[in-house]
Design a protein around this motif. Structure first.
Motif, PDB file in Angstrom:
ATOM      1  N   SER A 461       0.819  -1.292  -0.041  1.00  0.00           N
ATOM      2  CA  SER A 461      -0.070   0.026  -0.037  1.00  0.00           C
ATOM      3  C   SER A 461       0.826   1.204   0.170  1.00  0.00           C
ATOM      4  O   SER A 461       0.659   2.095  -0.605  1.00  0.00           O
ATOM      5  CB  SER A 461      -0.972  -0.120   1.254  1.00  0.00           C
ATOM      6  N   LYS A 462       2.100   1.290   0.740  1.00  0.00           N
ATOM      7  CA  LYS A 462       2.806   2.465   0.886  1.00  0.00           C
ATOM      8  C   LYS A 462       3.488   2.768  -0.648  1.00  0.00           C
ATOM      9  O   LYS A 462       3.494   3.585  -1.020  1.00  0.00           O
ATOM     10  CB  LYS A 462       4.141   2.095   1.713  1.00  0.00           C
ATOM     11  N   SER A 465       0.856   3.837  -3.085  1.00  0.00           N
ATOM     12  CA  SER A 465       0.289   5.411  -2.434  1.00  0.00           C
ATOM     13  C   SER A 465       1.590   6.360  -3.057  1.00  0.00           C
ATOM     14  O   SER A 465       1.178   7.259  -3.652  1.00  0.00           O
ATOM     15  CB  SER A 465       0.211   5.232  -1.252  1.00  0.00           C
ATOM     16  N   ASN A 466       2.690   5.973  -2.805  1.00  0.00           N
ATOM     17  CA  ASN A 466       3.654   6.959  -3.147  1.00  0.00           C
ATOM     18  C   ASN A 466       3.788   7.010  -4.637  1.00  0.00           C
ATOM     19  O   ASN A 466       3.999   7.902  -5.094  1.00  0.00           O
ATOM     20  CB  ASN A 466       5.061   6.330  -2.705  1.00  0.00           C
ATOM     21  N   LEU A 483      -5.578   6.353 -10.538  1.00  0.00           N
ATOM     22  CA  LEU A 483      -6.191   6.086  -9.250  1.00  0.00           C
ATOM     23  C   LEU A 483      -7.889   6.312  -9.502  1.00  0.00           C
ATOM     24  O   LEU A 483      -8.238   5.143  -8.634  1.00  0.00           O
ATOM     25  CB  LEU A 483      -6.059   7.434  -8.512  1.00  0.00           C
ATOM     26  N   TYR A 487      -8.763   2.349  -7.460  1.00  0.00           N
ATOM     27  CA  TYR A 487      -8.850   2.652  -5.794  1.00  0.00           C
ATOM     28  C   TYR A 487      -9.712   1.545  -5.651  1.00  0.00           C
ATOM     29  O   TYR A 487      -9.547   1.014  -4.277  1.00  0.00           O
ATOM     30  CB  TYR A 487      -9.306   4.146  -5.739  1.00  0.00           C
ATOM     31  N   HIS A 496      -5.547   0.190   0.176  1.00  0.00           N
ATOM     32  CA  HIS A 496      -5.849   1.765   0.077  1.00  0.00           C
ATOM     33  C   HIS A 496      -5.513   2.503   1.232  1.00  0.00           C
ATOM     34  O   HIS A 496      -5.511   3.746   1.403  1.00  0.00           O
ATOM     35  CB  HIS A 496      -7.606   1.880   0.037  1.00  0.00           C
ATOM     36  N   GLY A 498      -2.761   3.193   2.568  1.00  0.00           N
ATOM     37  CA  GLY A 498      -1.464   3.853   2.575  1.00  0.00           C
ATOM     38  C   GLY A 498      -1.934   5.160   1.949  1.00  0.00           C
ATOM     39  O   GLY A 498      -1.063   6.168   2.302  1.00  0.00           O
ATOM     40  N   LEU A 499      -2.982   5.482   1.138  1.00  0.00           N
ATOM     41  CA  LEU A 499      -3.348   6.611   0.656  1.00  0.00           C
ATOM     42  C   LEU A 499      -4.231   7.636   2.002  1.00  0.00           C
ATOM     43  O   LEU A 499      -4.105   8.614   1.717  1.00  0.00           O
ATOM     44  CB  LEU A 499      -4.236   6.546  -0.326  1.00  0.00           C
TER      45      LEU A 499
END
Length: 661
Positions: A461-462, A465-466, A483, A487, A496, A498-499
């Motif tokens: 997730s990180k 997200s990045n 996205l 998503y 999700h 991470g966002l």
């Protein structure tokens, strides 16, 4: 048979010479997973097959690869000769018995040509299963596995409920919601007097009728709950779909158990399950695996879709009331109403653990406890802070994750649960199982999720997200497209999370978040998809569910839309994700900004620029969100759904080419 302390014991003899195996070693998931009941297997060294028990022959398969026996104590025994040997059309077998024969344990019943089976590329493993294990079996005790046994010698003892003095009743109404449908089917196949017997497979009731001409095909096909009618192999088949077992129980409850044949039903279920699941090649296997996962996911969610939708609508109303400053988030009224609306989502791992375990064959209470462990307050508290989320267990580094409202991890636990429970029962003595098996199972599953699944989800997730944030910096339009399209899939797998910290940090630090505007679009797209289904379908139940799910999604809660409709009929989800990608691109292009942790259609106050009021950003919100709604409804209405998908979903088997057991 012996009776001790009100306990009926049935001796089970080896049906052939060979090596005694546990069912888990059988190379056929229908039997190895216990779907046909408890039992054992033998890797034969001789093809001389004998009866394992005294009783009456209830089944001799047309392809001679299986036979069934019912004991006088009510146990239904299925003996299956080889794996996939139904395809050999009886050639390796010489049968010395017929349905209705009285036989005794050790009596020769079939000769099996082991060489012919092996030459055909099939396995010779002989499987014995007690097909009504769930109803009758207390415990199955064996003399030990992985040893050589001789045909006719006792290798297991079944402790069963004493049903010999049970008085059979034939109620007109069983209390099932399928009673009316069952009564209509029985009436229109010619009544009880026209029925010889009835069994079922994975999608169909299979009647053996005295006279097929007395059945009213047109009436049956138009019954609510019936897909169609087919005739094959001397059977009158009523295609029901996934609820066939419930309808079958209602039928038997009305006409009496003397018309049932559990062994023949088990064999039909085994063969048709195998046919439905037979796939070849890498991509078909991937598709099958994804389909199975989604099937478990949606089936586990269905019992709670109603409360999820209602909770979502309540949360949406609260968001509107607080957005217009009508209700304060610190007031007692808000706190109580928010608890009512939020509880189902917060405790979702517990509730879903229970329903998923029932679907997958694990212990529902144990899996619900695992869900409770995952959302234990101290774990949630530690996971919410970067300084304490990284920890260790007995020296093993791990990253704690907040599992509130999560879906995927508890599904993994429910899937693994039955295997771990089965393993623990093999190594823990019977007299202490009730104490140690549940707690050890909960311990093992919790550690697998917390130490294994959690860190993997965090890492993925990180990274996602990045990457998505980096794309936004490069091109808001491209970021919105990507996205917006992925998503809701991230939500399904818990990626999700991470966002969410990025969105919270943006709003807390900068007072706004462009990313949250795109996330808002995905809710509208999923809601528009179920709205299209509501407008198009003629199915009353689906229409009702779709409308509630649409309202919930427009209030910012997509779970009812995702799990109740869109994922269940996969094309809807795909088309909705395409609409979401297009809407996301439009949102990115217009640089729509969000000023609060709110969104979808009910959260429109979050798009009013503070200190400015209704202006260009709010108009861009209206264009992007209602534009996405229109795109989603039109695409799904035209390309994503037809009522024909209901029949296809409920009956995955080919109506014109069904292998009968």
């Amino acid at each position: 048979m012996n009776v001790m302390n009100d306990q009926t014991l049935i001796s089970l003899a080896a049906p052939a010479d060979g090596k005694l195996l546990t069912l888990t070693k059988v190379q056929d998931p229908v039997f190895s997973q216990g779907l046909m009941g408890q039992g054992f297997a033998i890797e034969p060294t001789s093809g001389d097959i004998v009866a394992p028990v005294d009783g009456t022959v209830t089944l001799v398969s047309e392809t001679k690869h299986a036979f069934g026996i019912r004991t006088k104590d009510g146990a239904d025994i299925l003996v299956h000769l080889g794996i996939d040997t139904v395809e050999l059309k009886g050639e390796p077998f010489e049968v010395a018995i017929k349905q209705g024969d009285k036989i005794v344990a050790g009596q020769h019943v079939i000769t099996m040509d082991l060489k012919m089976v092996k030459d055909a590329g099939k396995q010779t493993t002989i499987i014995l299963a007690i097909t009504n294990s769930n109803d009758i079996l207390k415990e199955l005790m064996t003399t030990g596995f992985d040893k050589t046994v001789v045909a006719g010698t006792t290798v297991a003892v079944a402790s069963v409920k004493d049903v010999t003095n049970t008085v059979e009743t034939k109620p007109k109404n069983t209390g099932s919601k399928y009673d009316a449908l069952a009564a209509d089917i029985v009436k229109n196949v010619g009544g009880v007097e026209n029925i010889n017997s009835v069994i079922h497979c994975i999608t169909r009731l299979r009647f053996y009728l005295k006279d097929d001409n007395k059945a009213n095909d047109a009436v049956i096909e138009n019954l609510d709950g019936v897909i169609t009618v087919a005739k094959a192999g001397g059977q009158y088949q009523v295609v029901i779909g996934q609820t066939v077992a419930d309808v079958y129980d209602a039928v038997i409850g009305q006409i009496g158990s003397k018309f049932s044949n559990d062994t023949a039903t088990a064999e039909a279920v085994a063969e048709t399950t195998k046919d439905a699941n037979k796939v070849h090649g890498f991509w078909p296997n991937v598709k099958q695996g994804a389909s199975n996962f989604i099937g478990v996911l949606t089936a586990s969610m269905i019992p709670i879709i109603g409360i999820l939708a209602g909770s979502g609508i309540l949360k949406g109303i609260l968001a509107a009331l607080t957005g217009f400053k009508i209700l304060s988030t610190t007031s007692g009224t808000y706190v109580v109403l928010n608890a009512i609306g939020d509880a189902t989502f917060y405790f979702l791992p517990i509730i879903l653990g229970f329903t998923a375990a029932k679907k997958l064959g694990s212990d529902p209470i144990v899996i619900a406890i695992v869900g409770g462990i995952l959302i234990y307050p101290q774990i949630v508290l530690l996971a919410g802070k970067a300084a304490t989320a990284s920890t260790n267990f007995l020296g093993i580094p791990t990253t704690l994750v907040s599992y509130t409202s999560s879906v995927f991890p508890i599904i993994v636990a429910a899937w693994l649960g039955k295997y771990i429970e089965r393993f623990l029962k093999r190594i823990i003595p019977t007299y202490i199982r009730s104490v140690f098996v549940p707690i050890l199972e909960a311990l093992i599953l919790s550690l697998i999720i917390l130490i294994g699944v959690g860190p993997i989800i965090t890492l993925l997730s990180k990274g996602l997200s990045n990457g998505l944030v980096a794309i936004y910096s490069f091109s808001p339009t491209l970021s919105g497209f990507v996205l917006g399209g992925v998503y809701q899939t991230m939500v399904i797998f818990g990626l999700h999370w991470g966002l969410i910290p990025i969105v919270i940090n943006d709003i807390a630090t900068n007072g706004h978040s462009y990313i949250n505007s795109i996330l808002s679009i995905t809710m509208v797209a999923q809601g528009g998809a179920v709205l299209a289904v509501f407008l198009k379908t003629k199915d009353k139940k689906l229409k009702e569910m779709s409308l509630a799910a649409a309202i919930s999604a427009f209030c910012g809660v997509t779970e009812p839309a995702l799990y109740g409709v869109n994922l269940k009929y996969k094309r809807i989800f795909v088309v909705a994700s395409i609409a979401s990608a297009l809407g996301g691109a439009l949102t990115g292009f217009l640089r729509v900004d969000n000023y609060a942790l709110s969104g979808a259609l009910i959260g429109f106050p979050a798009f009013i620029t503070p200190g400015v009021g209704i202006g260009s950003n709010f108009y861009s919100y209206l264009i992007s969100h209602y534009g996405t709604l229109l795109i989603s409804v039109v695409l799904v209405y035209l390309f994503g759904f037809t009522d024909k998908m209901l029949a296809k979903k409920n009956d995955p088997m080919n109506l014109n080419n069904v292998k009968l057991a």
